[in-house]
Motif scaffolding. Sequence first.
Motif, short mmCIF file in Angstrom:
data_model
loop_
_atom_site.label_atom_id
_atom_site.label_comp_id
_atom_site.label_asym_id
_atom_site.label_seq_id
_atom_site.Cartn_x
_atom_site.Cartn_y
_atom_site.Cartn_z
N ALA A 334 0.84 -1.20 0.00
CA ALA A 334 0.00 0.00 0.00
C ALA A 334 0.87 1.25 0.00
N THR A 335 0.33 2.33 -0.50
CA THR A 335 0.98 3.64 -0.41
C THR A 335 0.64 4.26 0.93
N ILE A 336 1.65 4.76 1.63
CA ILE A 336 1.44 5.40 2.92
C ILE A 336 1.60 6.90 2.74
N ASP A 337 0.52 7.64 2.95
CA ASP A 337 0.56 9.10 2.96
C ASP A 337 0.65 9.56 4.41
N LEU A 338 1.76 10.20 4.75
CA LEU A 338 1.92 10.77 6.09
C LEU A 338 1.47 12.23 6.01
N VAL A 339 0.25 12.49 6.46
CA VAL A 339 -0.35 13.82 6.37
C VAL A 339 -0.10 14.53 7.70
N VAL A 340 0.72 15.58 7.67
CA VAL A 340 1.22 16.16 8.92
C VAL A 340 1.02 17.67 8.96
N SER A 341 0.79 18.15 10.15
CA SER A 341 0.85 19.57 10.46
C SER A 341 1.24 19.70 11.92
N ALA A 342 2.16 20.60 12.19
CA ALA A 342 2.52 20.88 13.57
C ALA A 342 1.43 21.71 14.24
N ASP A 343 1.35 21.65 15.56
CA ASP A 343 0.50 22.56 16.33
C ASP A 343 1.17 23.93 16.40
N ASP A 344 0.41 24.94 16.71
CA ASP A 344 0.95 26.27 16.98
C ASP A 344 0.34 26.76 18.29
N GLU A 345 1.12 26.71 19.35
CA GLU A 345 0.62 27.08 20.67
C GLU A 345 0.20 28.54 20.73
N GLN A 346 0.87 29.39 19.95
CA GLN A 346 0.58 30.82 20.01
C GLN A 346 -0.77 31.15 19.39
N THR A 347 -1.14 30.47 18.32
CA THR A 347 -2.39 30.77 17.63
C THR A 347 -3.49 29.76 17.90
N GLY A 348 -3.15 28.68 18.62
CA GLY A 348 -4.14 27.66 18.92
C GLY A 348 -4.40 26.69 17.78
N LEU A 349 -3.59 26.74 16.72
CA LEU A 349 -3.82 25.85 15.57
C LEU A 349 -3.58 24.40 15.98
N ASN A 350 -4.53 23.53 15.66
CA ASN A 350 -4.46 22.12 16.00
C ASN A 350 -4.09 21.32 14.76
N GLY A 351 -2.86 20.80 14.73
CA GLY A 351 -2.37 20.11 13.54
C GLY A 351 -3.14 18.86 13.18
N ILE A 352 -3.59 18.12 14.19
CA ILE A 352 -4.34 16.89 13.92
C ILE A 352 -5.65 17.21 13.20
N ARG A 353 -6.34 18.24 13.65
CA ARG A 353 -7.59 18.63 13.00
C ARG A 353 -7.35 19.06 11.56
N ILE A 354 -6.28 19.84 11.35
CA ILE A 354 -5.97 20.32 10.00
C ILE A 354 -5.68 19.14 9.07
N ALA A 355 -4.87 18.20 9.53
CA ALA A 355 -4.48 17.06 8.69
C ALA A 355 -5.66 16.17 8.38
N ALA A 356 -6.49 15.86 9.38
CA ALA A 356 -7.63 14.98 9.16
C ALA A 356 -8.67 15.64 8.25
N THR A 357 -8.88 16.94 8.42
CA THR A 357 -9.83 17.65 7.56
C THR A 357 -9.37 17.63 6.11
N TYR A 358 -8.07 17.75 5.90
CA TYR A 358 -7.53 17.69 4.55
C TYR A 358 -7.89 16.36 3.89
N VAL A 359 -7.72 15.25 4.60
CA VAL A 359 -8.00 13.93 4.03
C VAL A 359 -9.48 13.79 3.69
N VAL A 360 -10.34 14.21 4.59
CA VAL A 360 -11.77 13.97 4.42
C VAL A 360 -12.40 14.94 3.42
N ASP A 361 -11.94 16.18 3.39
CA ASP A 361 -12.66 17.18 2.60
C ASP A 361 -11.99 17.52 1.26
N THR A 362 -10.87 16.90 0.94
CA THR A 362 -10.24 17.15 -0.36
C THR A 362 -11.00 16.38 -1.44
N ASN A 363 -11.25 17.04 -2.53
CA ASN A 363 -12.00 16.44 -3.65
C ASN A 363 -11.07 16.33 -4.87
#
Length: 714
Positions: A334-363
């Motif tokens: 199988a092909t393994i796509d490692l979809v990653v984003s770091a968190d940003d404590e200063q802005t509250g950005l959640n990397g896990i949410r960003i990465a998972a949303t990319y997988v589910v909502d990309t068309n």
Amino acid sequence: MTKSMTSGRLTLRTAIFWTALFPVLYIFSTPCQAQTTDLVIAPVDPASHVLLGGQHAPWATEQNRRGLIPGDTVLEHLTLVLKRSPQKQKAFERFLQELQDPSSPNYHRFLTPIQVGERYGASQHDIEAVTGWLRSQGLRVHSVANSRMMIDFSGNASLVGAAFATEMSFYEVKGERRMATASNPTIPTVLAGVIQSVSGLNTVNDHPYHGAEQAQVPAKDAGSDLPALSICNGGSCEHFVTPGDFYGIYESGGSIDVAGAGQTIAIIGRARVYNPDIENFQMLTALQKQDPTVIVPPDGIDPGPAAGTGGIASGDQVEATLDVMRAGSVASEATIDLVVSADDEQTGLNGIRIAATYVVDTNPVPAYIMNISFGACEADRTQADVQFWDTLFSQGAAEGISTFVASGDAGVAGCDGYFQTPPQSQIASPNYICSSSYSTCVGGTEFADTADPGLYWSQTNTGNLESALGYIPEGGWNDPLNSNGGTQAASSGGGFSSYIPTPPWQTGTGVPGTQGRYTPDIAFTSAAHDGYFGCLAASGGAHPGDCVVRNGQFYFEYFFGTSAAAPDMAGITALLNQKYEAPQGELNQRLYYLAGNPSYQVFNDVTVATSGVSGCVVTSPSMCNNSTPSPTGLTGGLSGYLVNPGYDEVTGLGSINVPNLITNWYAGFPVTTSVLTSSLNPATQGIPVTLTATVTTAGANPPTGRVSFADGRS
């Protein structure tokens, strides 16, 4: 009832046309679009507001408050999660059930993200009303999801606080700095029917669920150039699970003719991997060399290069390494796509949410299998946090995505620090990301092999480092004592959700009732005892676990925790998808159906008997439960759940016999037969031939699919 589909008169000349036409007819017979209804029926009145409940973090108290967030602090990628009308929500949920119902014409008729939005998303009128209000508050709208159920926006803390009539403050909880609203936010009354929650207003670190340790063994065993992956002290041996061992254990009594070719698994992470670790692991275990494809979503933050020899890997890098190795070893092609984003404590950005949303909502959908080995306890999160993941995973289910989430590593006390001494006060709580019924929650088991290891393990390895002799009986994973004899919370997470109700398919022997969504669903070995073999150059210590021989010793890393079990199931699903040449989507409905038919022998049921524990009691942590110890001893901790026949909140339905799962995946489906007749047999050159294909099923619905003809010429 028997129904049939019979073709009209077809000549060889028109056969190609029929083959091409039939899929087109199939596509246009998809379910009708849900009725579009505007929920916002009046202009926004700035003076009329209503509280948006379920948003205030339970830890955001005056006692924990450490001051206001500076007003100019930019909060990035907050998410407004929208809601459907009750009628449209029921239609959506019915469609999700029909996707997994073989008697339904919607069976496996998955949608694209854009189609999900067109049929079940918010109306354009409502989206414009919400985005218009956000902009009127000085906030920036970045995007509307293809699903039309999420709106991404940003703004500084003062504007966000003013828009939602609350204050954004810093809090300190368990030594961790967090951001949150001081109270439940408010929204314009007229928008209450279309806004479900706001995700990102409170920030808590999602933890990777794993443990990792270094080990060393003699560089060679007798008559072999390979290391013997076992450590024996005084007759007590510890073994390590390689890819060959995993198959030897969970493929016992069968064989598999697929390896995941043509399938893509998305591993959600916050760090890259050091490719030489992956390559050394693959070389030593006789897997083909294949590095993961790293994807940083457009809204994400590149975590930068991974640490290598001489460095020290972060916990996020260890997690990514473990997930890639486990998924890629179970589905080696199988092909393994490692979809990653770091968190940003200063802005509250959640990397896990960003990465998972990319997988589910990309068309179009980039991967039909997604693994998330992160989480935190539901009691530490809000209803809004749970709703975000449930909304995302339900969208993924509509698109054919199979999602797997680790159940947690602190047993029933999911809020405790795993592999750490338990606190005096403990509460029962499951992983909040596992709470969604549209993900498959994967817990942990532990091999009951210590009484006679020779029954289950060879003293030498094969060419791919395999030494397991077959299936090994399992108990629930529970390691209440650390290597120094102190107590620790280290066990399979599980319990029931306070926010998500018990889904209708979660029934059967052992399911306790209807308290809420029960987790986990299934489990695989997760203990440090017989941990997973791997390579990690940046493991630190006197000798890195880089799978290199030094002074006659072979040094490596071994991994444990439910974050190892979740990608195991992701890999198995790649085999399933390849075997049946299509994505299977949300697996839970089918898994519980198969569990209700023991003759299929899909599950290795984990019980008190298989755990090998004598005198099993729930008040003392052992392999028959996921209870926790106290800070000072095995008793006095938090009582969890016992492993039981059928389902239990430690191992779910049990571990899986992979060949039986694949063989019986469509067991119980209506029987389908096909007959092909010809007007001339043998045919005569120059004379048209009429072919008639008749497909008959015993089900209640007429058969659908593709009919193809070929003239037999190479």
